[in-house]
Design a protein around this motif. Structure first.
Motif, PDB file in Angstrom:
ATOM      1  N   UNK A  78       0.829  -1.200   0.000  1.00  0.00           N
ATOM      2  CA  UNK A  78       0.000   0.000   0.000  1.00  0.00           C
ATOM      3  C   UNK A  78       0.869   1.258   0.000  1.00  0.00           C
ATOM      4  N   UNK A  79       2.010   1.219   0.711  1.00  0.00           N
ATOM      5  CA  UNK A  79       2.946   2.354   0.699  1.00  0.00           C
ATOM      6  C   UNK A  79       3.448   2.602  -0.722  1.00  0.00           C
ATOM      7  N   UNK A  80       3.788   1.530  -1.435  1.00  0.00           N
ATOM      8  CA  UNK A  80       4.246   1.669  -2.817  1.00  0.00           C
ATOM      9  C   UNK A  80       3.143   2.260  -3.685  1.00  0.00           C
ATOM     10  N   UNK A  81       1.902   1.802  -3.476  1.00  0.00           N
ATOM     11  CA  UNK A  81       0.774   2.353  -4.232  1.00  0.00           C
ATOM     12  C   UNK A  81       0.571   3.834  -3.914  1.00  0.00           C
ATOM     13  N   UNK A  82       0.722   4.201  -2.635  1.00  0.00           N
ATOM     14  CA  UNK A  82       0.610   5.613  -2.243  1.00  0.00           C
ATOM     15  C   UNK A  82       1.665   6.469  -2.938  1.00  0.00           C
ATOM     16  N   UNK A  83       2.883   5.943  -2.980  1.00  0.00           N
ATOM     17  CA  UNK A  83       3.963   6.680  -3.638  1.00  0.00           C
ATOM     18  C   UNK A  83       3.658   6.865  -5.118  1.00  0.00           C
ATOM     19  N   UNK A  84       3.190   5.813  -5.769  1.00  0.00           N
ATOM     20  CA  UNK A  84       2.850   5.915  -7.190  1.00  0.00           C
ATOM     21  C   UNK A  84       1.746   6.945  -7.394  1.00  0.00           C
ATOM     22  N   UNK A  85       0.737   6.919  -6.522  1.00  0.00           N
ATOM     23  CA  UNK A  85      -0.381   7.843  -6.622  1.00  0.00           C
ATOM     24  C   UNK A  85       0.109   9.280  -6.455  1.00  0.00           C
ATOM     25  N   UNK A  86       1.010   9.495  -5.499  1.00  0.00           N
ATOM     26  CA  UNK A  86       1.544  10.836  -5.251  1.00  0.00           C
ATOM     27  C   UNK A  86       2.348  11.342  -6.441  1.00  0.00           C
ATOM     28  N   UNK A  87       3.198  10.478  -7.015  1.00  0.00           N
ATOM     29  CA  UNK A  87       3.995  10.879  -8.173  1.00  0.00           C
ATOM     30  C   UNK A  87       3.087  11.152  -9.377  1.00  0.00           C
ATOM     31  N   UNK A  88       2.084  10.314  -9.563  1.00  0.00           N
ATOM     32  CA  UNK A  88       1.150  10.490 -10.677  1.00  0.00           C
ATOM     33  C   UNK A  88       0.445  11.840 -10.622  1.00  0.00           C
ATOM     34  N   UNK A  89       0.120  12.296  -9.408  1.00  0.00           N
ATOM     35  CA  UNK A  89      -0.600  13.556  -9.248  1.00  0.00           C
ATOM     36  C   UNK A  89       0.316  14.775  -9.180  1.00  0.00           C
ATOM     37  N   UNK A  90       1.616  14.571  -9.343  1.00  0.00           N
ATOM     38  CA  UNK A  90       2.566  15.682  -9.290  1.00  0.00           C
ATOM     39  C   UNK A  90       2.684  16.358 -10.649  1.00  0.00           C
ATOM     40  N   UNK A  91       3.199  17.595 -10.646  1.00  0.00           N
ATOM     41  CA  UNK A  91       3.456  18.255 -11.925  1.00  0.00           C
ATOM     42  C   UNK A  91       4.763  17.707 -12.519  1.00  0.00           C
ATOM     43  N   UNK A  92       5.135  18.193 -13.696  1.00  0.00           N
ATOM     44  CA  UNK A  92       6.276  17.621 -14.407  1.00  0.00           C
ATOM     45  C   UNK A  92       7.593  17.802 -13.653  1.00  0.00           C
ATOM     46  N   UNK A  93       7.779  18.949 -13.002  1.00  0.00           N
ATOM     47  CA  UNK A  93       9.011  19.180 -12.250  1.00  0.00           C
ATOM     48  C   UNK A  93       9.101  18.224 -11.067  1.00  0.00           C
ATOM     49  N   UNK A  94       7.990  18.059 -10.337  1.00  0.00           N
ATOM     50  CA  UNK A  94       7.985  17.136  -9.200  1.00  0.00           C
ATOM     51  C   UNK A  94       8.216  15.701  -9.665  1.00  0.00           C
TER      52      UNK A  94
END
Length: 200
Positions: free
Chosen positions: A53-69
């Motif tokens: 679930x932590x890995x899924x959270x990280x993926x979700x966070x990166x997916x919702x980031x802008x291009x620089x993030x």
């Protein structure tokens, strides 16, 4: 699907890490008492579920980031992966050569090391790109206490290992607890400095 904000990400991460620690504490006695091999295997991998679930959270966070993030996350993950891979190879060859006598249990530390390396690399890369520090962001006032809680849990694991005469494991857990205390102090100092800068 709603965007995952930094505040929600941190809240969910803290909750799942508490679940992970609870599973680890409950799982040990059950695992030692289990005699059925399939049940023993199921109990052995139970702590992996919160980490997925932590890995899924990280993926979700990166997916919702802008291009620089996203670029920052990618560079940090690349640096952490390269460092942990190199360290794993060194340890693997030392074990294969009979210099170190570590069992397969050492593999448990690969993912935490990758996450720690990722966190450190992310802050360095973010600073290079002129991005703000996540630890002083909105909704992060509790972050130092999160690390204090992790330190207390690691100290508890260390005490348990010492009680069961596992001196090497106890040393690793105590060292991890000290690391989390240092991180908590550093996060709090950064929060105070950020607050003073906002006032000025």
């Amino acid at each position: 699907m709603a965007r995952l904000t930094q505040k929600h990400y941190e809240q969910r991460l803290m909750l799942v890490m508490l679940v992970y620690m609870a599973v680890l504490f409950a799982d040990g006695p059950l695992l030692r008492a289990a005699t059925n091999l399939p049940l023993k295997a199921l109990l052995a991998v139970a702590p992996v579920l919160p980490m997925l679930y932590v890995i899924a959270l990280m993926w979700w966070r990166v997916r919702d980031s802008d291009e620089l993030e996203q670029r920052t996350h990618l560079v940090a993950l690349g640096v952490a992966t390269a460092l942990v891979s190199a360290l794993s190879m060194v340890v693997g060859f030392l074990v294969a050569g009979g210099v170190l006598h570590w069992g397969g249990g050492v593999l448990i530390w690969v993912f935490p090391m990758l996450m720690a390396g990722y966190g450190i690399a992310y802050r360095q890369v973010a600073r290079r790109y002129g991005m703000g520090n996540l630890c002083t962001g909105e909704g992060s006032a509790w972050m130092p206490w999160y690390f204090v809680l992790l330190a207390l849990v690691m100290a508890g694991f260390g005490f348990n290992a010492w009680w069961h005469h596992l001196r090497g494991d106890a040393l690793v857990f105590v060292a991890t607890a000290v690391f989390f205390v240092v991180v908590a102090i550093r996060a709090r100092v950064r929060q105070v400095r950020a607050g003073q800068e906002r006032e000025d």
